[in-house]
Design a protein around this motif. Sequence first.
Motif, PDB file in Angstrom:
ATOM      1  N   ALA A  23      38.560  -8.441 -14.662  1.00 42.18           N
ATOM      2  CA  ALA A  23      39.127  -7.189 -15.156  1.00 42.18           C
ATOM      3  C   ALA A  23      39.952  -7.526 -16.388  1.00 42.18           C
ATOM      4  O   ALA A  23      40.066  -8.696 -16.775  1.00 42.18           O
ATOM      5  CB  ALA A  23      39.968  -6.490 -14.095  1.00 42.18           C
ATOM      6  N   ARG A  24      40.545  -6.513 -17.001  1.00 42.95           N
ATOM      7  CA  ARG A  24      41.229  -6.716 -18.289  1.00 42.95           C
ATOM      8  C   ARG A  24      42.297  -7.805 -18.210  1.00 42.95           C
ATOM      9  O   ARG A  24      42.404  -8.645 -19.077  1.00 42.95           O
ATOM     10  CB  ARG A  24      41.858  -5.403 -18.757  1.00 42.95           C
ATOM     11  CG  ARG A  24      42.536  -5.491 -20.123  1.00 42.95           C
ATOM     12  CD  ARG A  24      42.918  -4.126 -20.634  1.00 42.95           C
ATOM     13  NE  ARG A  24      43.649  -4.217 -21.883  1.00 42.95           N
ATOM     14  CZ  ARG A  24      44.972  -4.253 -21.957  1.00 42.95           C
ATOM     15  NH1 ARG A  24      45.699  -4.201 -20.853  1.00 42.95           N
ATOM     16  NH2 ARG A  24      45.580  -4.337 -23.130  1.00 42.95           N
ATOM     17  N   LYS A  25      43.067  -7.833 -17.148  1.00 38.21           N
ATOM     18  CA  LYS A  25      44.150  -8.794 -17.030  1.00 38.21           C
ATOM     19  C   LYS A  25      44.042  -9.655 -15.774  1.00 38.21           C
ATOM     20  O   LYS A  25      44.996 -10.326 -15.401  1.00 38.21           O
ATOM     21  CB  LYS A  25      45.497  -8.062 -17.017  1.00 38.21           C
ATOM     22  CG  LYS A  25      45.808  -7.317 -18.303  1.00 38.21           C
ATOM     23  CD  LYS A  25      47.192  -6.670 -18.230  1.00 38.21           C
ATOM     24  CE  LYS A  25      47.531  -5.950 -19.533  1.00 38.21           C
ATOM     25  NZ  LYS A  25      48.884  -5.339 -19.464  1.00 38.21           N
ATOM     26  N   THR A  26      42.894  -9.648 -15.142  1.00 34.56           N
ATOM     27  CA  THR A  26      42.726 -10.356 -13.879  1.00 34.56           C
ATOM     28  C   THR A  26      41.642 -11.426 -14.017  1.00 34.56           C
ATOM     29  O   THR A  26      40.562 -11.148 -14.544  1.00 34.56           O
ATOM     30  CB  THR A  26      42.353  -9.379 -12.747  1.00 34.56           C
ATOM     31  OG1 THR A  26      43.332  -8.339 -12.702  1.00 34.56           O
ATOM     32  CG2 THR A  26      42.322 -10.099 -11.412  1.00 34.56           C
ATOM     33  N   TYR A  27      41.950 -12.620 -13.521  1.00 39.45           N
ATOM     34  CA  TYR A  27      41.050 -13.754 -13.671  1.00 39.45           C
ATOM     35  C   TYR A  27      40.801 -14.387 -12.296  1.00 39.45           C
ATOM     36  O   TYR A  27      41.729 -14.585 -11.509  1.00 39.45           O
ATOM     37  CB  TYR A  27      41.644 -14.810 -14.606  1.00 39.45           C
ATOM     38  CG  TYR A  27      41.877 -14.323 -16.018  1.00 39.45           C
ATOM     39  CD1 TYR A  27      40.969 -14.604 -17.028  1.00 39.45           C
ATOM     40  CD2 TYR A  27      43.014 -13.583 -16.330  1.00 39.45           C
ATOM     41  CE1 TYR A  27      41.184 -14.154 -18.325  1.00 39.45           C
ATOM     42  CE2 TYR A  27      43.236 -13.123 -17.621  1.00 39.45           C
ATOM     43  CZ  TYR A  27      42.319 -13.418 -18.606  1.00 39.45           C
ATOM     44  OH  TYR A  27      42.533 -12.972 -19.889  1.00 39.45           O
ATOM     45  N   LEU A  28      39.537 -14.736 -12.063  1.00 35.63           N
ATOM     46  CA  LEU A  28      39.143 -15.439 -10.846  1.00 35.63           C
ATOM     47  C   LEU A  28      38.730 -16.857 -11.232  1.00 35.63           C
ATOM     48  O   LEU A  28      37.886 -17.046 -12.112  1.00 35.63           O
ATOM     49  CB  LEU A  28      37.981 -14.725 -10.160  1.00 35.63           C
ATOM     50  CG  LEU A  28      37.459 -15.378  -8.868  1.00 35.63           C
ATOM     51  CD1 LEU A  28      38.511 -15.276  -7.766  1.00 35.63           C
ATOM     52  CD2 LEU A  28      36.150 -14.719  -8.439  1.00 35.63           C
ATOM     53  N   THR A  29      39.331 -17.863 -10.565  1.00 36.41           N
ATOM     54  CA  THR A  29      39.055 -19.258 -10.900  1.00 36.41           C
ATOM     55  C   THR A  29      38.624 -20.017  -9.655  1.00 36.41           C
ATOM     56  O   THR A  29      39.239 -19.888  -8.594  1.00 36.41           O
ATOM     57  CB  THR A  29      40.301 -19.938 -11.501  1.00 36.41           C
ATOM     58  OG1 THR A  29      40.729 -19.223 -12.652  1.00 36.41           O
ATOM     59  CG2 THR A  29      39.996 -21.376 -11.894  1.00 36.41           C
ATOM     60  N   VAL A  30      37.562 -20.800  -9.809  1.00 36.93           N
ATOM     61  CA  VAL A  30      37.105 -21.714  -8.759  1.00 36.93           C
ATOM     62  C   VAL A  30      37.287 -23.134  -9.282  1.00 36.93           C
ATOM     63  O   VAL A  30      36.756 -23.481 -10.342  1.00 36.93           O
ATOM     64  CB  VAL A  30      35.642 -21.464  -8.380  1.00 36.93           C
ATOM     65  CG1 VAL A  30      35.203 -22.452  -7.302  1.00 36.93           C
ATOM     66  CG2 VAL A  30      35.441 -20.030  -7.908  1.00 36.93           C
ATOM     67  N   THR A  31      38.055 -23.933  -8.566  1.00 38.75           N
ATOM     68  CA  THR A  31      38.362 -25.300  -8.999  1.00 38.75           C
ATOM     69  C   THR A  31      37.859 -26.296  -7.967  1.00 38.75           C
ATOM     70  O   THR A  31      38.105 -26.138  -6.767  1.00 38.75           O
ATOM     71  CB  THR A  31      39.880 -25.487  -9.180  1.00 38.75           C
ATOM     72  OG1 THR A  31      40.364 -24.543 -10.126  1.00 38.75           O
ATOM     73  CG2 THR A  31      40.202 -26.892  -9.649  1.00 38.75           C
ATOM     74  N   GLY A  32      37.167 -27.318  -8.442  1.00 42.26           N
ATOM     75  CA  GLY A  32      36.728 -28.411  -7.588  1.00 42.26           C
ATOM     76  C   GLY A  32      37.362 -29.704  -8.054  1.00 42.26           C
ATOM     77  O   GLY A  32      37.200 -30.102  -9.212  1.00 42.26           O
ATOM     78  N   GLY A  33      38.094 -30.353  -7.173  1.00 41.91           N
ATOM     79  CA  GLY A  33      38.765 -31.600  -7.529  1.00 41.91           C
ATOM     80  C   GLY A  33      38.176 -32.794  -6.810  1.00 41.91           C
ATOM     81  O   GLY A  33      37.730 -32.686  -5.664  1.00 41.91           O
ATOM     82  N   ASN A  34      38.168 -33.935  -7.500  1.00 44.54           N
ATOM     83  CA  ASN A  34      37.639 -35.185  -6.929  1.00 44.54           C
ATOM     84  C   ASN A  34      36.263 -34.944  -6.310  1.00 44.54           C
ATOM     85  O   ASN A  34      36.019 -35.264  -5.143  1.00 44.54           O
ATOM     86  CB  ASN A  34      38.612 -35.734  -5.887  1.00 44.54           C
ATOM     87  CG  ASN A  34      38.358 -37.199  -5.558  1.00 44.54           C
ATOM     88  OD1 ASN A  34      37.443 -37.823  -6.087  1.00 44.54           O
ATOM     89  ND2 ASN A  34      39.170 -37.730  -4.657  1.00 44.54           N
ATOM     90  N   LEU A  35      35.355 -34.396  -7.103  1.00 46.70           N
ATOM     91  CA  LEU A  35      34.057 -33.975  -6.585  1.00 46.70           C
ATOM     92  C   LEU A  35      33.211 -35.141  -6.073  1.00 46.70           C
ATOM     93  O   LEU A  35      32.296 -34.935  -5.267  1.00 46.70           O
ATOM     94  CB  LEU A  35      33.289 -33.225  -7.674  1.00 46.70           C
ATOM     95  CG  LEU A  35      33.903 -31.877  -8.087  1.00 46.70           C
ATOM     96  CD1 LEU A  35      33.150 -31.279  -9.266  1.00 46.70           C
ATOM     97  CD2 LEU A  35      33.920 -30.906  -6.917  1.00 46.70           C
ATOM     98  N   LEU A  36      33.503 -36.348  -6.527  1.00 45.58           N
ATOM     99  CA  LEU A  36      32.741 -37.507  -6.066  1.00 45.58           C
ATOM    100  C   LEU A  36      33.275 -38.053  -4.745  1.00 45.58           C
ATOM    101  O   LEU A  36      32.720 -38.997  -4.189  1.00 45.58           O
ATOM    102  CB  LEU A  36      32.759 -38.611  -7.127  1.00 45.58           C
ATOM    103  CG  LEU A  36      32.129 -38.219  -8.474  1.00 45.58           C
ATOM    104  CD1 LEU A  36      32.244 -39.357  -9.472  1.00 45.58           C
ATOM    105  CD2 LEU A  36      30.677 -37.813  -8.293  1.00 45.58           C
ATOM    106  N   GLY A  37      34.346 -37.445  -4.251  1.00 44.51           N
ATOM    107  CA  GLY A  37      34.840 -37.778  -2.912  1.00 44.51           C
ATOM    108  C   GLY A  37      35.499 -39.122  -2.784  1.00 44.51           C
ATOM    109  O   GLY A  37      35.466 -39.732  -1.707  1.00 44.51           O
TER     110      GLY A  37
END
Length: 915
Positions: A867-881
């Motif tokens: 939306a105009r001022k709304t953000y959705l974020t998907v974060t993946g950390g240390n993906l190699l485990g």
Amino acid sequence: MKKILYLVLFITSTQLSLAQECKLKGSVADENGIPVTDASVSIFDSKNEGKGFLFTSNVGEFEFKLPCGEKYDIEIEQSGFETHIENVDLTENINKKIKLAKGKEISLKETIVKAQQAIKVKGDTIEFDADSFKVGNEETLEDILKKLPGIEVQNGKVMYKGKPMSQVTVGGREVLGGNEKLLNKNLPSDAVSKIQLNTKFKANPFASSLQEDDEQFSLNIELKDDMKRLAFGNVTLGGDADKHTDAQAKVFYFSEKTDATLINDFNTFGKQVFDQDDYISFFGGYSEFNSEGSIYSLRGNSNNLNLMTKNDAPSMNTYNGAVHFGVEPNKKLKISGFGLLNTNNIRYNSKSERYYNNIETPYTTVDQEQNKSNVLMGMSRLRLDYNPNDKGQIKYRLNFNYLDSENEQLVDSYYNDQKNSFRNVNSEQKNYSLSQTLSYIRKVGRDDNVGLYFRHQYQKDTPDYNVLSTTNPFSSFDLFKNLSQVNNQFNINQDQNFVLNTAQVYGIYNHLLTNTSNLKIKAGTSFSTQDFDNKIYDFKNLMNNNSLISNTDLDYNETFADVTLTKKIGSFQVDAGAGISFFNEKSKYQDGEKLNRSETKFLPHLNLQYKFNNATSVRASYTQNYSYPYTKDFNDSYTIQSYQSIFYGNRNLRQALTHTASLNFSHFNSFTFFNIFANLSYTLQEKSIQTQSVLNRDFIISGNDTIVNNYQFNTLINSGNNQETYSGYFMIGKRFAKWYNARLTGNISTSNYYTITRNIEYENGVVTNDDLKDVNNKSFNQTYNLENSFTFKKKFELKAGVNLNLSKYQSLSEQKFTNWRPYGEAAWSATSKLLVQTDFSYRLQYRDGVEINTAKEWNASARYNIARKTYLTVTGGNLLGNNIIVSNSFTDNYISTTTKNVLGRYFIVSLRYKF
């Protein structure tokens, strides 16, 4: 070293290969043929884009290197002359002779260019247009700062020419208590309009450039017009379906007379918002007066703080809350306040292996550790600025800091793969600090100014230490041989109390002798009291031996005066002076002995600077100072440092004289985006304060089992051998094209010093070997980093680089470590709503040419503007485990390898609303 040379050659060859260059040289004179110095010369191409900028030299000359075969406009401006504009067709090298016509007397305060420029020069201020450096992946102010030429950001702190900022403000106001890291990591990037770097910051507003001791810098952030009179910020809520949480609220409010900030941040996946460096920077207060006064008397105890903040532990909860307010009720008065609360709760397991190879029969010990840490920090600040008139200024600063740190460690110890013992180690440290500064600066007449300063600091530190162990950790030490044993366990507890109280009064007087010379006089006195108490208990029973009970007091007074003469001759400036200090110390010990020491010291200093032009300068300096011990260093009772270390002081310890010489070169061209900074320094310590260690190894043999206790006695001595340290730093940055930047940095240091090490071996408490050595310690460390940045149409940004660390340590044995870290970062604005980011690094570690560790790290995120001022974020950390990290170190006695378990793979989904 060949590999490093290849990196340098790569940058140079790339620059030469991009385009064939021609020289555009010239000389500028008035109508009578007299050279015009410091005239601004700007070059524009046929598209009206700035291609170069500099000032004429002290003989009126200038020179540019530009692509051949193009037409350029030369624009020359100087106060008192008419602006000169001339077109040239650069098909070959050209040397122009230009005469400026007399014009109206004007004061040129700003370099004016024909088109919107990424960088403007306003006198002593370099102004960066924030939007010119944005790509679209910037979240905070720090993301913009990292892209500015000549600017470095290290752990959230801004550096220029290798030096930190003396002051960071927003709209001319100090916010968040002056903590620039907190500001850089939280101020939204889309609120920033301009970033202004003042290259001649002055703590004394009435001082001329001749009346400043050292080169200082400040940074001011200008907000966009629509952000200056309203509240803005963002709120974020995120987490996963298991155990992770990410919650933030950041609110900023600015108006003509009022500003306020509220920051709350809680996370469970290692997003570190505060660390030990931050606390120490607050410990003595962040103030423009830090460089004033004597360095001897304002000594604290912050070096012993251990916050144990980890940003990769498998279990952690981190909270940071900060609030700030500022108000200007009138033009004369500014009031601001700041408060911060930080908590860290950390849990992780680790394994420490030590290989003792400097004895006839080498062996290995292993500690399997379970670690817990709980930290609570609080700090606050009050600031008052009052300007009763245009000739006076009054400032008051009040800081209060608090720390409560609790650490617990459960350890299973092994000797040559055989279980040796179990121990439970607990430590708790509470620290209080109150500091305040009051100053009055006044301009006297036309050429003089005087400053009066009062500083006070109170600090109380109470670290406690407790160890419960199945073996006596100091079994061969006579004072601990008969420790109580209950249920096959030993219990040792230590309580410490350290109190510091310091007051300092001093004055500074500047007298401008001529327009090119200045006399500076500084005089003052300092008073300091330090009290140190230490008690050791055996199962809560006080051990009454005088060698284990510490009660040491120190009263310290210093009266000092310093005279500095500054002289400027053309582009050359010299600052020469000397100080004299009278020291008096009175110490009282547990056994009733009192010592009284008095001495007078003479401290010369010299600073030389030559400016080739406004872009290029070289500086050389030489100083002397003395390093004085703390009360704890004088105390010659035994205190426990750790499970494997006991310290006893030296009441005969004296100060160490330090000679420091440095050479600095800097070049910054804001139009060609080429900058180079280099610094070399040499430090020589006479009678340097060094550690003398006695390593005890007690082999307790019971049947087929062997228990080994390793511990050492440490004390401090004045070494009869001088300690030498050489260090160097350089940073070379170049923008070859609008889409390509390269930066090469390097740190090199080498040291040479002596310690005394004594190895004593016992078997069932009986000495079997005693070896005393005067050890020459040598180290040589190098760190290089080459980073290439590519930007394509402000849609895609790629950073690719390599970091190389080389270290060599020579003591009783010699070790060489090599660490390579190739890395890459990418950000792609796929659409106006979608931003994709990723980073990857690969670490390789070698010891003596043999690979001992490799590690890969990969993180990625995707942000969508739903939306105009709304953000959705998907974060993946240390993906190699990766679940462990391996690190190595070495000392005079052993080689250590530490394996620590870390967070592992995680995914976070968060929703952010900006307002």
